[in-house]
Design an enzyme around this catalytic site. Sequence first.
Site, short mmCIF file in Angstrom:
data_model
loop_
_atom_site.label_atom_id
_atom_site.label_comp_id
_atom_site.label_asym_id
_atom_site.label_seq_id
_atom_site.Cartn_x
_atom_site.Cartn_y
_atom_site.Cartn_z
N ARG A 148 0.81 -1.32 -0.08
CA ARG A 148 -0.05 0.06 0.13
C ARG A 148 0.73 1.38 0.12
O ARG A 148 0.14 2.37 0.06
CB ARG A 148 -1.17 -0.06 1.16
CG ARG A 148 -2.16 -0.86 0.84
CD ARG A 148 -3.05 -0.97 1.88
NE ARG A 148 -2.77 -1.76 3.11
CZ ARG A 148 -2.73 -2.93 3.12
NH1 ARG A 148 -3.19 -3.94 2.20
NH2 ARG A 148 -2.21 -3.57 4.51
N THR A 192 2.12 -5.85 3.97
CA THR A 192 1.34 -5.14 2.80
C THR A 192 1.26 -3.85 3.11
O THR A 192 0.98 -2.99 2.10
CB THR A 192 0.04 -6.02 2.83
OG1 THR A 192 -0.70 -5.64 3.69
CG2 THR A 192 0.25 -7.28 2.24
N GLY A 208 -2.21 -10.06 7.97
CA GLY A 208 -2.77 -11.24 7.96
C GLY A 208 -3.15 -11.95 9.07
O GLY A 208 -2.33 -12.63 9.55
N ALA A 209 -4.08 -11.77 9.82
CA ALA A 209 -4.60 -12.47 10.96
C ALA A 209 -5.31 -13.61 10.74
O ALA A 209 -5.94 -14.23 11.66
CB ALA A 209 -5.28 -11.43 12.01
N ASP A 336 -14.29 -11.43 11.37
CA ASP A 336 -13.30 -11.10 10.88
C ASP A 336 -13.38 -9.55 10.62
O ASP A 336 -13.30 -8.84 9.54
CB ASP A 336 -12.98 -11.63 9.23
CG ASP A 336 -11.81 -11.24 8.56
OD1 ASP A 336 -10.86 -10.47 9.28
OD2 ASP A 336 -11.63 -11.07 7.45
N LYS A 365 -14.52 -2.33 9.55
CA LYS A 365 -15.36 -3.52 8.76
C LYS A 365 -16.46 -3.56 9.48
O LYS A 365 -17.75 -3.77 8.77
CB LYS A 365 -14.66 -4.70 8.79
CG LYS A 365 -13.33 -5.03 7.84
CD LYS A 365 -12.99 -6.33 7.78
CE LYS A 365 -11.95 -6.62 6.61
NZ LYS A 365 -11.57 -7.89 6.75
N CYS A 646 -7.87 -18.07 -3.08
CA CYS A 646 -7.06 -17.73 -4.06
C CYS A 646 -7.67 -17.93 -5.35
O CYS A 646 -7.81 -17.15 -6.32
CB CYS A 646 -5.63 -18.33 -4.11
SG CYS A 646 -4.66 -17.88 -2.85
N MET A 686 2.23 -21.44 -6.37
CA MET A 686 1.42 -22.63 -5.87
C MET A 686 2.10 -23.56 -5.16
O MET A 686 2.67 -24.34 -5.28
CB MET A 686 0.65 -23.14 -6.90
CG MET A 686 -0.36 -24.57 -6.66
SD MET A 686 -1.68 -23.91 -5.72
CE MET A 686 -2.30 -25.78 -5.31
#
Length: 734
Positions: A148, A192, A208-209, A336, A365, A646, A686
């Site tokens: 970001r 990020t 990422g939690a 979340d 959120k 993904c 992957m």
Amino acid sequence: MIPGRNLAPLTAAMAAAALLAACNMVPGAGSGGGGKTAVVDDARLVAGDPSGANWLSYGRTSDEQRFSPLTQVSDANVGQLGLAWSSNLDTARGQEATPIVVDGVMYVSTAWSMVKAYDAATGKALWSYDPKVPRERLVDVCCDAVNRGVAVYKGKVYVGTIAGHLVALNADTGAVLWDKQSTPAGSHMTITGAPRIAKGRVLIGSAGAEYNTRGYLAAYDAETGAEAWRFYTVPGDPSKPQDGAHLDAAAKTWAPDAWKQGGGGTVWDSITYDPKTELIYFGTGNAEPWNPNARAATTKDGQGGDSLYTASIVAVHADTGAYAWHFQETPEDRWDFDSNQQIMVADLPASAGAAPQHVVMHAPKNGFFYTLDSATGKFLSGKPFVQGINWASGLDPVSGKPNVLQAAKYEQTKQGFVGFPGAVGAHSWTPMSFSPKTGLVYLPVNYTPQYYEADPAWKAGTTGFQLGLDVSKGAIPADKAVRAATKAALTGALVAWDPVAGKARWTIPYPGPTNGGTLATAGNLVFQGTAGGEFRAYSADAGKQLWTFPAQSGIIAAPMTYSVKGEQYVAILVGWGGVWDVSGGALAGTMTPNISRLLVFKLGARGTLPAAPASVAQVLDPPPFTGTTEIAALGGRFYANSCSVCHGVSAVAGALNPDVRHSAALSNPKLWQQIVHDGMLKEQGMVAWGTQFSAEQIEAIRQYVIQRANQDKALEGGTPAHAAAAAGTARRTG
Ligand code: CA
């Protein structure tokens, strides 16, 4: 030269003086290898460049308002805005960064944590930096290999990487000055978010939690990279002393063995340094796993506790990193409801008729817009900024605590729960902006309900998401009516929010969610990119659309503006991706291809983009389904809980990652095992899933995907045209 006299001390003194003089020639330039550009010191950061020419930090000013005082481009002439220059980016993945501009030089990060510098007036590329993040780290980020933004300070540019490093670059050349592993080595943790600067230090958290992670905010000496302090957001092993008294208090809100799974609470986006209070405010992510009963072996229905300090705003003292206050927006989060969204500081009345206060504003959120006292964290107001919230009936008017509805506690009801907001959030990281001229906050919102169901048999794994849920029943069937209803239910909007009155003044509806962040200017303008691929300008007071530019690809990043030699420019990164692309965008029917570019506009410019590549319909051609429905159902469960993040809900992929319904390995079980079980394509991102799933389970996933592909072949006779273009860009990404 005087014979017999030792000149060495004199020479050394002269050299030192010369060095000092060289440093003094460039005020603020770093002595530790910093460049002669990006000359930004604390005074300049705190002042925030009132001229508007520069955009010195992620949110422009330390209050993170994303408001520009520039007026050359205004509601009167924005129709004459045209493309001044553009730059193709070398990764076709989600682009989320806000560029920074200092004295005519632009610094911007792109996907895979790369950094580029440009002449901000001409677009001439000055340098680029690629940390060469191993592509197998893709499995460790929920929402693509995004970044970001960067921070700049005293001749250096700072970036956090997906591999968890914090890197300082020479602002003149992009050369690495120092490189620190910031996340625990060997962990699944990534970065990020954009670093911030406060009092000579660089601040960064981690992403990422949803993984086995323990959240923290860390501060590094900007010059040397030495770690100054680290504030953990969730407790560690209770049999050992905790890292601070705040964690003794937090430990009482968790089951004793919950720490073994990490706890979550990551600081993945907002970090705000407020020079007025000398506090740093930051938001924390969800508790991990999402299901409270999965957080520990000892947790039973209703005994999970609040899980401090997850889903909270936390304030720490800038000098020491010591706890100051916290406000938990979503106690015992199970949906979340990250509170990582941008924390904005302003002086305004908490309600109509009240005296102005120094407040923080937050739209997390969970769907409520909060104002808190910035010095104490005291709750001042909280109003829903979206309609249809069904996890809470409202907030307590004094404490601000939510009145949680029993039906939303899916782990207790043992029932599926279609919650709104969902994990995408009523508002997520896409930045909002605030205009002091209109008094309005320009807020990108999402309407994305989500299916939650507890998995009582869930066990912690080593790869991918750790949720404690079974969301396979939320998969969307191959049924035209259901898909149409799904598409209609998933929307977005731009909301002009009055934070004093606690209500929307105007709203622009969008056909899909996850549109871009916003920029407000003194020219009575609000700029925003859309998921549908337009870059638009609205009047800030009334929300009238005044200008649009076809960007050829969806936009999630926020725009910014600056001026060079008296000419105002507006810049934005284009390239749709992020959570919605990889989780559900394809089935929502709001897909656009990813054509990653930096676009820069000015009045009277007439630049054009190359013609968009023609999309070619890709026809589904799966092998016949010969398995049993039981095996396919089992595979569908594994797919939904581990693969869909993904490769897309119901095996329908977005623009970034391969659509497995088209995989050649569907007709080659051995190749399928080599890819999924053994990790044959790990260099393309992957990873091997053999640690998580047996060969039989992986074969069940293949059966499920074959079944899905045949269902869709019967339904559609092909796939949406975007899929072919997406396949091309995915190959390009490597
Ligand atoms: Ca989260």
